[in-house]
Design a protein around this motif. Structure first.
Motif, PDB file in Angstrom:
ATOM      1  N   UNK A 114       0.876  -1.170   0.012  1.00  0.00           N
ATOM      2  CA  UNK A 114       0.088   0.181  -0.061  1.00  0.00           C
ATOM      3  C   UNK A 114       0.902   1.175   0.074  1.00  0.00           C
ATOM      4  N   UNK A 115       1.821   1.288   0.758  1.00  0.00           N
ATOM      5  CA  UNK A 115       2.743   2.468   0.752  1.00  0.00           C
ATOM      6  C   UNK A 115       3.441   2.723  -0.621  1.00  0.00           C
ATOM      7  N   UNK A 149       4.114   0.859  10.490  1.00  0.00           N
ATOM      8  CA  UNK A 149       3.613   0.673  11.695  1.00  0.00           C
ATOM      9  C   UNK A 149       2.129   1.492  12.240  1.00  0.00           C
ATOM     10  N   UNK A 150       1.376   2.234  11.172  1.00  0.00           N
ATOM     11  CA  UNK A 150       0.439   2.834  11.454  1.00  0.00           C
ATOM     12  C   UNK A 150      -0.886   2.134  11.231  1.00  0.00           C
ATOM     13  N   UNK A 176      13.648  -2.651   3.523  1.00  0.00           N
ATOM     14  CA  UNK A 176      14.348  -1.408   3.484  1.00  0.00           C
ATOM     15  C   UNK A 176      15.280  -1.303   2.294  1.00  0.00           C
ATOM     16  N   UNK A 177      15.693  -2.620   1.767  1.00  0.00           N
ATOM     17  CA  UNK A 177      16.576  -2.576   0.746  1.00  0.00           C
ATOM     18  C   UNK A 177      15.613  -1.985  -0.671  1.00  0.00           C
ATOM     19  N   UNK A 178      14.296  -1.787  -0.532  1.00  0.00           N
ATOM     20  CA  UNK A 178      13.536  -1.603  -1.885  1.00  0.00           C
ATOM     21  C   UNK A 178      13.271   0.145  -1.688  1.00  0.00           C
ATOM     22  N   UNK A 194      12.268   6.970   7.203  1.00  0.00           N
ATOM     23  CA  UNK A 194      11.708   7.518   8.302  1.00  0.00           C
ATOM     24  C   UNK A 194      10.192   7.346   7.886  1.00  0.00           C
ATOM     25  N   UNK A 195       9.511   8.032   6.731  1.00  0.00           N
ATOM     26  CA  UNK A 195       8.422   7.892   6.251  1.00  0.00           C
ATOM     27  C   UNK A 195       7.770   6.633   6.045  1.00  0.00           C
TER      28      UNK A 195
END
Length: 214
Positions: free
Chosen positions: A100-101, A153-154, A135-137, A146-147
């Motif tokens: 989704x992100x 986790x939201x 993280x690697x993507x 950070x975003x």
């Protein structure tokens, strides 16, 4: 017209189907909108070990390789071949939130992103319930760390993932991968339910598009 690709990041047959849907997405990018929906295939009420699933995958992965030509990586297969030693507890939710992100940042690269998540699991052996698996993507899709982790986790983005799970159920998808074509009048054409070859999917897609355009 919108083509919906319903998949799950933990679905081995979806991983095998990736080259097919990637080829279709590239070929029809100027004619169709592509939307990838996560299906929520593994959602235990309490975490369950990978071991029982691994025993099934021990035979299934070879069938996927033989039929589709894709390869599973050694790091993934270690968990498959050592069901009593793996420390994985699969759950589809985090991978769906991550997608989704990524979709928010790169809406035109949804099929590519779905493949990247599956490659991370099935070839690189990354545990998709581990936040570090993604993280690697982030540089590839231009997402700040950070975003991304704040969103991962939201509750807002978890709700988006759960909405996709519900939508896939509403579309009456019974298995993965599934491909549906939606026309402007909200009619849906089921083009694939389970692994489908490129030639078969293309033929069904062309027929459906022809019917819609008449």
């Amino acid at each position: 017209m919108t083509l919906y690709y319903c998949y799950d990041a933990w679905c081995g047959w979806c991983y095998g189907f990736s080259p097919v849907i990637k080829r279709i997405a590239e070929e029809y990018k100027d004619r169709l909108t592509f939307e990838v929906l996560s299906g929520g295939m593994i959602r235990p009420e309490t975490p369950q070990p990978f071991g029982p699933i691994a025993r099934y995958v021990q035979t299934a992965y070879t069938r996927v390789e033989e039929l589709t030509g894709i390869k599973f990586g050694e790091d993934f297969l270690w968990h498959v071949l050592h069901p009593d030693e793996t420390d994985w507890f699969p759950d589809s939710t985090m991978a769906a939130v991550a997608l989704c992100i990524i979709k928010e940042h790169a809406p035109d690269r949804q099929v590519e992103a779905a493949f990247d998540l599956q490659h991370a699991l099935n070839f690189e052996g990354r545990d998709l319930t581990d936040p570090e698996a993604y993280r690697h993507l982030l540089p590839k899709y231009g997402i700040g760390e950070e975003s991304f982790y704040e969103k991962l986790h939201s509750e807002e983005y978890k709700d988006q993932a759960l909405y996709e799970f519900a939508l896939v159920q509403q579309l009456q998808v019974k298995g993965f991968p599934a491909v549906l074509l939606q026309s402007g009048d909200l009619r849906f054409y089921l083009l694939a339910n389970g692994y489908t070859s490129y030639d078969d999917l293309k033929a069904r897609l062309e027929q459906a598009m022809g019917n819609i355009e008449k």
